[in-house]
Design a protein around this motif. Sequence first.
Motif, PDB file in Angstrom:
ATOM      1  N   LEU A 137       0.807  -1.271   0.028  1.00 20.56           N
ATOM      2  CA  LEU A 137      -0.016   0.088   0.101  1.00 20.56           C
ATOM      3  C   LEU A 137       1.156   1.347   0.168  1.00 20.56           C
ATOM      4  N   ALA A 138       0.771   2.013  -0.906  1.00 17.49           N
ATOM      5  CA  ALA A 138       1.624   3.237  -1.009  1.00 17.49           C
ATOM      6  C   ALA A 138       0.865   4.553  -1.551  1.00 17.49           C
ATOM      7  N   ALA A 139       1.518   5.695  -1.150  1.00 21.57           N
ATOM      8  CA  ALA A 139       0.925   6.895  -1.588  1.00 21.57           C
ATOM      9  C   ALA A 139       1.996   7.384  -2.525  1.00 21.57           C
ATOM     10  N   ILE A 140       1.622   7.821  -3.663  1.00 22.20           N
ATOM     11  CA  ILE A 140       2.469   8.105  -4.529  1.00 22.20           C
ATOM     12  C   ILE A 140       2.167   9.470  -5.391  1.00 22.20           C
ATOM     13  N   ALA A 141       3.313  10.208  -5.534  1.00 23.41           N
ATOM     14  CA  ALA A 141       3.051  11.431  -6.298  1.00 23.41           C
ATOM     15  C   ALA A 141       3.685  11.245  -7.902  1.00 23.41           C
ATOM     16  N   HIS A 142       2.793  11.040  -8.925  1.00 24.05           N
ATOM     17  CA  HIS A 142       3.483  10.488  -9.967  1.00 24.05           C
ATOM     18  C   HIS A 142       3.852  12.054 -10.765  1.00 24.05           C
ATOM     19  N   HIS A 143       4.885  11.829 -11.461  1.00 21.07           N
ATOM     20  CA  HIS A 143       5.643  12.841 -11.949  1.00 21.07           C
ATOM     21  C   HIS A 143       6.400  12.676 -13.213  1.00 21.07           C
ATOM     22  N   PRO A 144       5.663  12.082 -14.041  1.00 15.15           N
ATOM     23  CA  PRO A 144       6.401  11.603 -15.533  1.00 15.15           C
ATOM     24  C   PRO A 144       6.730  12.810 -16.288  1.00 15.15           C
ATOM     25  N   VAL A 145       7.789  12.213 -17.130  1.00 21.65           N
ATOM     26  CA  VAL A 145       8.207  13.184 -18.112  1.00 21.65           C
ATOM     27  C   VAL A 145       7.811  12.874 -19.571  1.00 21.65           C
ATOM     28  N   ARG A 146       7.013  11.838 -20.020  1.00 24.33           N
ATOM     29  CA  ARG A 146       6.676  11.568 -21.236  1.00 24.33           C
ATOM     30  C   ARG A 146       5.605  12.295 -21.699  1.00 24.33           C
ATOM     31  N   PRO A 147       5.295  12.644 -23.056  1.00 24.16           N
ATOM     32  CA  PRO A 147       4.334  13.465 -23.608  1.00 24.16           C
ATOM     33  C   PRO A 147       2.957  12.926 -23.162  1.00 24.16           C
ATOM     34  N   PHE A 148       2.808  11.492 -23.458  1.00 22.37           N
ATOM     35  CA  PHE A 148       1.407  10.993 -23.069  1.00 22.37           C
ATOM     36  C   PHE A 148       1.157  10.694 -21.523  1.00 22.37           C
ATOM     37  N   GLU A 149       2.042  11.150 -20.460  1.00 21.57           N
ATOM     38  CA  GLU A 149       1.868  10.837 -18.930  1.00 21.57           C
ATOM     39  C   GLU A 149       1.438  12.245 -18.585  1.00 21.57           C
ATOM     40  N   THR A 150       1.112  12.333 -17.102  1.00 18.39           N
ATOM     41  CA  THR A 150       0.479  13.412 -16.783  1.00 18.39           C
ATOM     42  C   THR A 150       0.808  13.393 -15.199  1.00 18.39           C
ATOM     43  N   ASP A 151       0.889  14.229 -14.647  1.00 21.16           N
ATOM     44  CA  ASP A 151       1.016  14.412 -13.105  1.00 21.16           C
ATOM     45  C   ASP A 151      -0.252  14.207 -12.241  1.00 21.16           C
ATOM     46  N   TYR A 152      -0.163  13.491 -11.369  1.00 20.61           N
ATOM     47  CA  TYR A 152      -1.342  13.316 -10.238  1.00 20.61           C
ATOM     48  C   TYR A 152      -0.888  12.397  -9.041  1.00 20.61           C
ATOM     49  N   ALA A 340      20.474  18.585 -20.508  1.00 24.46           N
ATOM     50  CA  ALA A 340      19.790  19.296 -21.542  1.00 24.46           C
ATOM     51  C   ALA A 340      18.508  18.399 -21.755  1.00 24.46           C
ATOM     52  N   ALA A 341      17.310  19.179 -21.601  1.00 21.41           N
ATOM     53  CA  ALA A 341      16.219  18.450 -21.727  1.00 21.41           C
ATOM     54  C   ALA A 341      15.119  19.197 -22.521  1.00 21.41           C
ATOM     55  N   SER A 342      14.462  18.536 -23.457  1.00 27.17           N
ATOM     56  CA  SER A 342      13.511  18.818 -24.433  1.00 27.17           C
ATOM     57  C   SER A 342      12.338  18.038 -24.087  1.00 27.17           C
ATOM     58  N   ARG A 343      11.168  18.787 -23.732  1.00 26.08           N
ATOM     59  CA  ARG A 343      10.096  17.781 -23.199  1.00 26.08           C
ATOM     60  C   ARG A 343       8.922  18.545 -24.196  1.00 26.08           C
ATOM     61  N   ARG A 351       6.324  24.941 -16.742  1.00 27.25           N
ATOM     62  CA  ARG A 351       7.629  24.401 -17.342  1.00 27.25           C
ATOM     63  C   ARG A 351       7.670  24.812 -18.775  1.00 27.25           C
ATOM     64  N   ARG A 352       9.018  24.977 -19.114  1.00 29.11           N
ATOM     65  CA  ARG A 352       9.389  25.121 -20.454  1.00 29.11           C
ATOM     66  C   ARG A 352       9.555  23.803 -21.016  1.00 29.11           C
ATOM     67  N   ASP A 353       9.408  23.855 -22.209  1.00 37.81           N
ATOM     68  CA  ASP A 353       9.764  22.664 -23.003  1.00 37.81           C
ATOM     69  C   ASP A 353      11.286  22.308 -23.050  1.00 37.81           C
ATOM     70  N   THR A 354      12.046  23.298 -23.209  1.00 28.29           N
ATOM     71  CA  THR A 354      13.682  22.982 -23.499  1.00 28.29           C
ATOM     72  C   THR A 354      14.315  23.796 -22.132  1.00 28.29           C
ATOM     73  N   SER A 355      15.195  23.210 -21.754  1.00 28.85           N
ATOM     74  CA  SER A 355      16.052  23.735 -20.624  1.00 28.85           C
ATOM     75  C   SER A 355      17.181  23.269 -20.456  1.00 28.85           C
ATOM     76  N   MET A 356      17.996  24.034 -19.897  1.00 27.29           N
ATOM     77  CA  MET A 356      19.564  23.481 -19.560  1.00 27.29           C
ATOM     78  C   MET A 356      19.512  23.538 -18.065  1.00 27.29           C
ATOM     79  N   GLN A 357      19.953  22.496 -17.330  1.00 27.21           N
ATOM     80  CA  GLN A 357      19.723  22.427 -15.983  1.00 27.21           C
ATOM     81  C   GLN A 357      21.246  22.026 -15.394  1.00 27.21           C
ATOM     82  N   LEU A 358      21.595  22.628 -14.187  1.00 24.30           N
ATOM     83  CA  LEU A 358      22.838  22.365 -13.547  1.00 24.30           C
ATOM     84  C   LEU A 358      22.417  22.168 -12.130  1.00 24.30           C
ATOM     85  N   ASN A 359      22.687  20.991 -11.524  1.00 27.24           N
ATOM     86  CA  ASN A 359      22.446  20.881 -10.052  1.00 27.24           C
ATOM     87  C   ASN A 359      23.337  20.066  -9.261  1.00 27.24           C
TER      88      ASN A 359
END
Lengths: 379, 179
Positions: A137-152, A340-343, A351-359
């Motif tokens: 049994l788990a509580a989950i925050a779905h946070h996917p990145v593919r176009p056909f997926e969504t957050d919930y 470098a991400a392009s979503r 969120r933007r579709d493209t970005s550079m990220q340094l972390n």
Amino acid sequence: MRAPALLLFLALALPAQAEERFLIERIDVVHLVHASADVIRAESRLREGEKYDESELRDANNRIKRLPFVLDAAFRLERGSVRDAYVLVIAVNETKPFFYLFDSVFYHRKRLVEIDTEDALLLGGRWFAGRRDVFHLAAIAHHPVRPFETDYSSLQAGYTRYGLLGDRAFATLTVDRVLGDTNEVKLLPGAVAGISLAPKRTLTLSYSTYDFGKFLRRAGRIFEARFAHNTTNHPFFPSEGTLLSIAPVVARTDTEAPNHVMSHALDAGIDMHAAEYWPLTQRTTLAAVGDGGVLRIVTHGDTTGARVAGYGSAMLRLSRALHDPNDSEFQNRVELSLRAASRRRDLSPLRRDTSMQLNAAWVHRNAWGLVRLGLGYAW
Amino acid sequence: MVSALLALLLAAAPPDRPALTVAGDRVLVALPPSILKQKEVRARLDSALTTTFIVKTKDSNARIEIRYDLWDEVYRVKRVDAEGRVAQQQIANAAQLEAWWRTPVEIARLAGDRAALDLELVVLPFSAADESDARQWLSKSGGTRDPSIDSKSVIDALIGTTLSARPIVSYRWSLEARR
């Protein structure tokens, strides 16, 4: 080579302990808290009073390690009651009843602080119903990145059966209840099956669904078959090796527009993942990771048409263990990542579709789960 | 008895670097005794089952096996160098084991005056009949987990936390061999 010389060569080539067989007069299982010692003895397939060589003991150790409620198992011998008899002591470290994952990187961007597009949150518990059966049994925050997926977010109940196909596969059935913006759909089914095709190759079949939104409904059904080739040397923090996976994906999404007209999309394509790991020092690893996919999207409804969409990211990550990387109890690491991400997502207004990220991130993993916290800059 | 012998070895510290020597065109490596003092290695040696040490370079491997015989109270050891030469013997105590452990083993051939060697030491439980056996052990240790390391589903977390965090012990050094 002449026969006597060949025999001598073979005798020398055999391991020193090949002929050694150990008479096991008793099997003791120690350090168990929840599970039954009889289950461990049964899974070892060793019988008291019989003789075994080291390869048979190794196979027994492997079988016990594959039990889902066993985190680790170590064999050792002690003297038995008479000469050349032994007591086999199996020390078992059991899996924890709760598990968690908290993986978030907070980015600074102009006028915004946003969470990494690949963060993940879950908290769950599990119950072992038998030798191979696990409920969770788990509580989950779905946070996917593919176009056909969504957050919930959802509450998920599931059942996993291990040891299928002669210990080579597992299967999980799940039902999710959406938390928050729900509609009349109560329960959402899902399934995952993992099959080990060869020691380094696996096939994972998965089916997942989402359906939420009281006023603007969004629903999806996703099926994918992922074939993976994995030569990395560690399941969580590899320091060398290659991981390649490719997955045909089919997804059906239904999205309600503000004018309450439903549009339907059928996505079909290929999703891929590739990673290479290089050891720089005993504790430092460099990784190059690429994700991406290509989809043909056919839409009907508010808009009708067909298009091809691509998405992907490329990342370089330098990671360093903060203490002995061989420590089996826990791991602390620091990571520096450039991505470098392009979503191409239909619903991600912040969120933007493209970005550079340094972390830079700190990672802690133990038998309960993993925490990854990071700060970064995106542009 | 094993515990007492191993207790003589000092508390674990990061292992020292191996020492390379060159004899003719043969590169020999002497492994530091501090390897035997590492927590995981001590636990394996204490098991009275064979502990296998695979010494790997890019092109060759050597293998060392150690098992303490509880009834005869001796260490049964075996060494197979990069050329496949086998040497095995019995050792009476921990001090002699440490001396034997220091004995250089051939690991590579030197073509020029110097060469950089990336050396890896993998410690495996149980005996390893050959290198493919060791590789199989390494590859099987991941079980049937979904190999998508970066995927973050509940199934990954569920299965991921049923795996040992570290199935083996390994060490890696970058060394230079000179004539």
